[in-house]
Design a protein around this motif. Structure first.
Motif, PDB file in Angstrom:
ATOM      1  N   ALA A  70       0.821  -1.214   0.000  1.00  0.00           N
ATOM      2  CA  ALA A  70       0.000   0.000   0.000  1.00  0.00           C
ATOM      3  C   ALA A  70       0.854   1.263   0.000  1.00  0.00           C
ATOM      4  N   LEU A  71       2.145   1.133   0.314  1.00  0.00           N
ATOM      5  CA  LEU A  71       3.025   2.306   0.310  1.00  0.00           C
ATOM      6  C   LEU A  71       3.036   2.971  -1.062  1.00  0.00           C
ATOM      7  N   LYS A  72       3.003   2.164  -2.121  1.00  0.00           N
ATOM      8  CA  LYS A  72       3.057   2.712  -3.484  1.00  0.00           C
ATOM      9  C   LYS A  72       1.795   3.482  -3.854  1.00  0.00           C
ATOM     10  N   GLN A  73       0.734   3.284  -3.092  1.00  0.00           N
ATOM     11  CA  GLN A  73      -0.493   4.053  -3.309  1.00  0.00           C
ATOM     12  C   GLN A  73      -0.320   5.493  -2.833  1.00  0.00           C
ATOM     13  N   LEU A  74       0.644   5.705  -1.939  1.00  0.00           N
ATOM     14  CA  LEU A  74       0.802   7.002  -1.288  1.00  0.00           C
ATOM     15  C   LEU A  74       2.012   7.782  -1.777  1.00  0.00           C
ATOM     16  N   THR A  75       3.020   7.093  -2.326  1.00  0.00           N
ATOM     17  CA  THR A  75       4.244   7.763  -2.766  1.00  0.00           C
ATOM     18  C   THR A  75       4.656   7.259  -4.136  1.00  0.00           C
ATOM     19  N   TRP A  76       5.324   8.131  -4.889  1.00  0.00           N
ATOM     20  CA  TRP A  76       5.808   7.737  -6.221  1.00  0.00           C
ATOM     21  C   TRP A  76       7.264   7.271  -6.175  1.00  0.00           C
ATOM     22  N   ARG A  77       7.876   7.286  -4.984  1.00  0.00           N
ATOM     23  CA  ARG A  77       9.284   6.879  -4.905  1.00  0.00           C
ATOM     24  C   ARG A  77       9.504   5.973  -3.701  1.00  0.00           C
ATOM     25  N   VAL A  78       9.865   4.734  -3.963  1.00  0.00           N
ATOM     26  CA  VAL A  78      10.214   3.781  -2.902  1.00  0.00           C
ATOM     27  C   VAL A  78      11.670   3.389  -3.107  1.00  0.00           C
ATOM     28  N   THR A  79      12.536   3.824  -2.204  1.00  0.00           N
ATOM     29  CA  THR A  79      13.978   3.602  -2.350  1.00  0.00           C
ATOM     30  C   THR A  79      14.393   2.297  -1.676  1.00  0.00           C
ATOM     31  N   PRO A  80      15.595   1.784  -2.004  1.00  0.00           N
ATOM     32  CA  PRO A  80      16.094   0.591  -1.303  1.00  0.00           C
ATOM     33  C   PRO A  80      16.156   0.778   0.215  1.00  0.00           C
ATOM     34  N   ASP A  81      16.531   1.984   0.687  1.00  0.00           N
ATOM     35  CA  ASP A  81      16.560   2.223   2.134  1.00  0.00           C
ATOM     36  C   ASP A  81      15.173   2.122   2.745  1.00  0.00           C
TER      37      ASP A  81
END
Length: 332
Positions: A70-81
């Motif tokens: 669900a994180l991708k529903q809220l942000t356009w950038r998910v980094t390795p960290d």
């Protein structure tokens, strides 16, 4: 408004989810403190949180999710960290501040271009999110400025008649709000300390972790800024009574507190003393807000508290103590 008190059974959680989905407000348990939840993607619903709490409009909420996807529903950038931290600490008491998508309303983020996101480590909280079918924006379920609620009784005291429903559960296991870490810069930065410490995050990511330099420092008068996380700008956690924090060597602190207590009681004042073992900071985290609430119930005139070491979880508890006392520290 009549506030319904719900249980944690499947039928009541389904009803609570329907209330959230329809734009209502539900207070629910997490492992940190009780949250006051609304559909994070519905600006009208989130505005009701601010109205119920009396919360300043530029104080952002934290958005709660039930699974990492669900994180991708809220942000356009998910980094390795971000992925490393999610794998290590979710579900758990860690909030990541990330760039927000346009679908997240301004009211949810305090008009910032970032959003704080966490996955709570409480079965009921995640079941509510799933039942609602949407991410849930949820600051603590207390009147703005008061100590955060760690039991359902605290929530009822503040929110009965202001919101649609409260889910009854056992006391929160951690007792202070989540660690908030800003993931938008070159290096992550702790914006609000919590149960997960700077050292924990540094070990997980294998890099230096910054700490907001204003944490645990008395704010400069007249300096304005837009808070990126809850608890950064406004008066928080304050009991009704005045509060003094005594800081110094253990024996000197105990002597000074005993002397202050005797003097105050000789004047007919009701005194509440808060002392924790310097080593048992987890107990301090679990009990501190409840102790402030109990002092209010006892009609205390003054609260005397012993400072904790400002490292690890002790730093996080001191963050709450200092704000509760209005930075009224007596060095002995």
């Amino acid at each position: 408004m009549v506030t319904r008190i719900l249980s944690e059974n499947e039928q009541d959680l389904r009803l609570a989810g329907e209330i959230i989905a329809a734009g209502g407000l539900v207070a629910f348990p997490t492992e940190t403190v009780y949250g006051l939840g609304a559909n994070a993607l519905d600006p009208d619903a989130v505005r009701k949180i601010y109205e119920a709490k009396g919360r300043p409009s530029d104080n952002p909420t934290i958005v709660h999710i039930a699974d990492e996807s669900a994180l991708k529903q809220l942000t356009w950038r998910v980094t390795p960290d971000m992925q490393r931290l999610a794998r290590k600490y979710w579900p758990g008491p860690l909030t990541m501040v990330v760039p927000r998508r346009d679908t997240v309303p301004n009211v949810t983020t305090g008009n910032l271009d970032t959003v704080g996101v966490r996955m709570p480590d409480h079965v009921t909280a995640r079941a509510l999110i799933q039942a609602a079918g949407c991410p849930i924006a949820a600051p603590s379920a207390n009147l703005s400025g008061k100590p955060s609620p760690t039991t359902v009784e605290h929530v009822i005291d503040d929110m009965d008649g202001r919101i649609d429903a409260i889910i009854r559960s056992t006391p929160c296991t951690i007792g202070i709000e989540s660690t908030v870490i800003d993931m938008t810069g070159e290096l992550p930065m702790i914006l609000r300390p919590g149960f997960i410490t700077r050292e924990d995050v540094a070990r997980t990511l294998g890099k230096d972790i910054l700490v907001d330099p204003t944490l645990n420092e008395k704010p400069e008068p007249g300096v304005e800024f837009r808070p990126k996380a809850p608890g950064m700008k406004y008066k928080h956690y304050a009991p009704e009574a005045d509060m003094i924090i005594f800081e110094g060597e253990t024996e000197a602190v105990e002597a000074a507190m005993d002397e202050e207590r005797a003097e105050r009681e000789s004047l007919g004042q009701k005194v509440v003393v808060i002392r924790y073992s310097q080593e048992d900071t987890e107990t301090a985290a679990h009990e501190f807000f409840a102790a402030l609430r109990e002092a209010d119930k006892d009609k205390a005139d003054i609260i005397l508290a012993a400072a904790l070491p400002q490292e690890g979880i002790g730093f996080s508890v001191m963050n709450r103590m200092l704000k509760s006392a209005g930075y009224n520290v007596r060095k002995v």
